[in-house]
Scaffold this motif. Structure first.
Motif, PDB file in Angstrom:
ATOM      1  N   ASP A 162       3.171   5.816  -1.284  1.00  0.00           N
ATOM      2  CA  ASP A 162       3.820   5.562  -2.575  1.00  0.00           C
ATOM      3  C   ASP A 162       5.234   5.016  -2.357  1.00  0.00           C
ATOM      4  N   LYS A 213       7.577   1.167  -1.726  1.00  0.00           N
ATOM      5  CA  LYS A 213       7.832  -0.010  -2.561  1.00  0.00           C
ATOM      6  C   LYS A 213       6.551  -0.790  -2.839  1.00  0.00           C
ATOM      7  N   SER A 231       3.781   1.580  -4.806  1.00  0.00           N
ATOM      8  CA  SER A 231       4.048   1.795  -6.232  1.00  0.00           C
ATOM      9  C   SER A 231       3.903   0.504  -7.027  1.00  0.00           C
ATOM     10  N   THR A 232       4.282  -0.624  -6.413  1.00  0.00           N
ATOM     11  CA  THR A 232       4.118  -1.913  -7.091  1.00  0.00           C
ATOM     12  C   THR A 232       2.643  -2.229  -7.305  1.00  0.00           C
ATOM     13  N   ARG A 289       1.181   0.027 -10.034  1.00  0.00           N
ATOM     14  CA  ARG A 289       1.549  -0.416 -11.375  1.00  0.00           C
ATOM     15  C   ARG A 289       0.724  -1.619 -11.818  1.00  0.00           C
ATOM     16  N   LEU A 332      -3.486   7.628  -5.947  1.00  0.00           N
ATOM     17  CA  LEU A 332      -2.336   7.397  -5.075  1.00  0.00           C
ATOM     18  C   LEU A 332      -2.084   8.643  -4.222  1.00  0.00           C
ATOM     19  N   ASP A 343       0.358  10.463  -1.203  1.00  0.00           N
ATOM     20  CA  ASP A 343       1.629  10.428  -0.476  1.00  0.00           C
ATOM     21  C   ASP A 343       1.995  11.842  -0.065  1.00  0.00           C
ATOM     22  N   THR A 387       6.047   8.769  -9.910  1.00  0.00           N
ATOM     23  CA  THR A 387       5.065   7.712 -10.172  1.00  0.00           C
ATOM     24  C   THR A 387       4.028   8.166 -11.185  1.00  0.00           C
TER      25      THR A 387
END
Length: 452
Positions: free
Chosen positions: A8, A10, A13-14, A17, A28, A30, A39
């Protein structure tokens, strides 16, 4: 379609999304509970806390029913183990791993099947390739290549005194002396799909489609510098600098790297014998002046800090260095960066995500899926290349007869070796490749999605 994202950070998370917004079911994983909570509060995704390479955690995430696993943790080894373990549990699973260490490049390529990898991505290497392209074709803020290099979508800024300032698009071909298509315009932070009566203004960023040979003609007739760089200064000695220096040396370009870590400088000196390595602070103007940075042809800022990269790039602009390229990790505040003279901006995270999104859409649509995908106009538009096949509607019909969705434009058609910027009489046939640009909310999953 069920997708597991391990990591999770950069990129993770992008991807979470964007893919959740496209309707995919995202899980997800992590090891940081606070990051996951943040998140989970923002996105409609399932979050699992734990070690993504551990079998029990993968089973808890539903790996047996998943279609795709994307491993983008900060550790290459964890990403590889995660993909190998997950594939062992579910042999039908597609896997993508981020592998950044240059030492692993050759073995990942030769042992991809052993590691059970469907795809490997390297954001730093992708960024280096993108920067090399910009250095080979100065004058553009950004370039995206389609149709095996025959078609480009390039970004230009309308500067004060530009020949295009206050000109309607219908008159543009008479100024640039060749056929091009402006497929999108960014004005005041908003993307617009322009018509022929759209008048260009100072400060606009325009995205122009043309066959590669037409771009040289356009730059010449706009009076924009096109001389390729002979001496390039790289600020920062990270992975992007390493990959880029190797590429530039092969191109016969003189390269100088400035980094403030003595150990890293010694490593680079051993790995890159043809490159001048300077141990010093790239943020120190005295160091830059002593090393002759102001007289270079191109300055590329590649440190790990966005703020430092911007400051050094602004120094380069103040010294009238012909070409400036700035690496940014965070692209959320483009309204701020657009107001600064940072030259071309390259974002490794964005390049990596584009490749993964294209793979995901191709996996979902086995027929008519995208060949390539680029996000343009600060993420507000997409340029997608498709192959016209027997399932494609309206083959052989002139474009003027087609009803496209709002904010969708056909930017180019490639027939074998010939590429054209299409007009109303243009047609496409099975076997052609077609680039479509959309600046609306709709996603082009397959070619037939362009039609109303």
């Amino acid at each position: 379609m069920n997708i597991i994202i391990a990591g999770d950070g950069k990129v993770g998370s992008t991807l979470a999304r964007q893919l959740s917004a496209e309707g995919y079911d995202i899980t997800l994983i992590d090891s940081d509970p606070q990051v996951l909570k943040d998140t989970g509060d923002r996105l409609d995704v399932l979050v699992i806390h734990g070690n993504c390479a551990a079998m029990d955690v993968l089973q808890q995430a539903g790996v047996r029913e998943a279609d795709l696993l994307i491993a983008v943790t900060n550790a290459d080894e964890v990403n590889l183990l995660c993909c190998t373990t997950a594939h062992g549990i579910n042999p039908k699973l597609h896997t993508i791993a981020r592998i950044r260490n240059p030492e692993y490049s050759e073995q990942i390529f030769s042992m991809q099947n052993i590691f059970a990898l469907s795809m490997a991505v390297n954001p730093e290497q992708q960024a280096a390739v993108e920067i090399e392209r910009l250095l080979k074709f100065p004058g553009f803020l950004r370039r995206d290549t389609f149709a095996k290099g025959k078609v480009q979508i390039v970004e230009l800024r309308i500067d004060p005194g530009s020949k295009l300032c206050n000109i309607p698009l219908a008159e543009m071909s008479g100024i640039v002396k060749c056929r091009v298509l402006v497929c999108a315009v960014l004005r005041g932070g908003n993307a617009v799909t322009p018509g022929g009566d759209f008048v260009l203004r100072e400060g606009d960023r325009i995205f122009v489609t043309a066959p590669t040979e037409n771009l040289t003609i356009m730059l010449k007739n706009l009076g924009i510098l096109t001389r390729r760089a002979r001496r390039v200064v790289l600020c920062g000695g990270g992975r992007v600098s390493f990959y880029l220096a190797r590429l530039l040396c092969k191109d016969g370009i003189s390269v100088q790297i400035i980094d403030n870590d003595p150990l890293r400088c010694r490593q680079l000196a051993e790995l890159l014998p043809g490159v001048q390595i300077v141990c010093g602070d790239a943020a120190n103007q005295v160091v830059l002046e002593e090393e002759g940075a102001a007289s270079c042809d191109a300055l590329v800022t590649l440190t790990g800090l966005d703020e430092l990269n911007m400051i050094v790039s602004l120094y380069g602009t103040s010294r009238n260095i012909p070409q400036i390229i700035t690496k940014l990790t965070h692209m959320e505040n483009r309204s701020i960066t657009d107001s600064l003279a940072l030259g071309s901006i390259v974002c490794p995270k964005e390049l990596c995500c584009n490749d993964i999104i294209r793979y995901v859409r191709a996996l979902r649509n086995q027929t008519g899926a995208a060949i390539s995908l680029s996000t343009i106009a600060d993420g507000q538009a997409e340029a997608v290349e498709f192959l016209v096949d027997k399932t494609t509607r309206n083959c052989g019909k002139p474009l003027r007869e087609l009803k496209l969705k709002p904010n969708v434009r056909i930017a180019s058609i490639t027939h074998g070796a010939k590429t054209e910027v299409p007009g109303g009489d243009s047609v496409y046939h099975v076997g052609d490749s077609l680039v479509a640009v959309t600046s609306g909310q709709g996603i082009l999953q397959q070619l037939n999605d362009i039609f109303a």
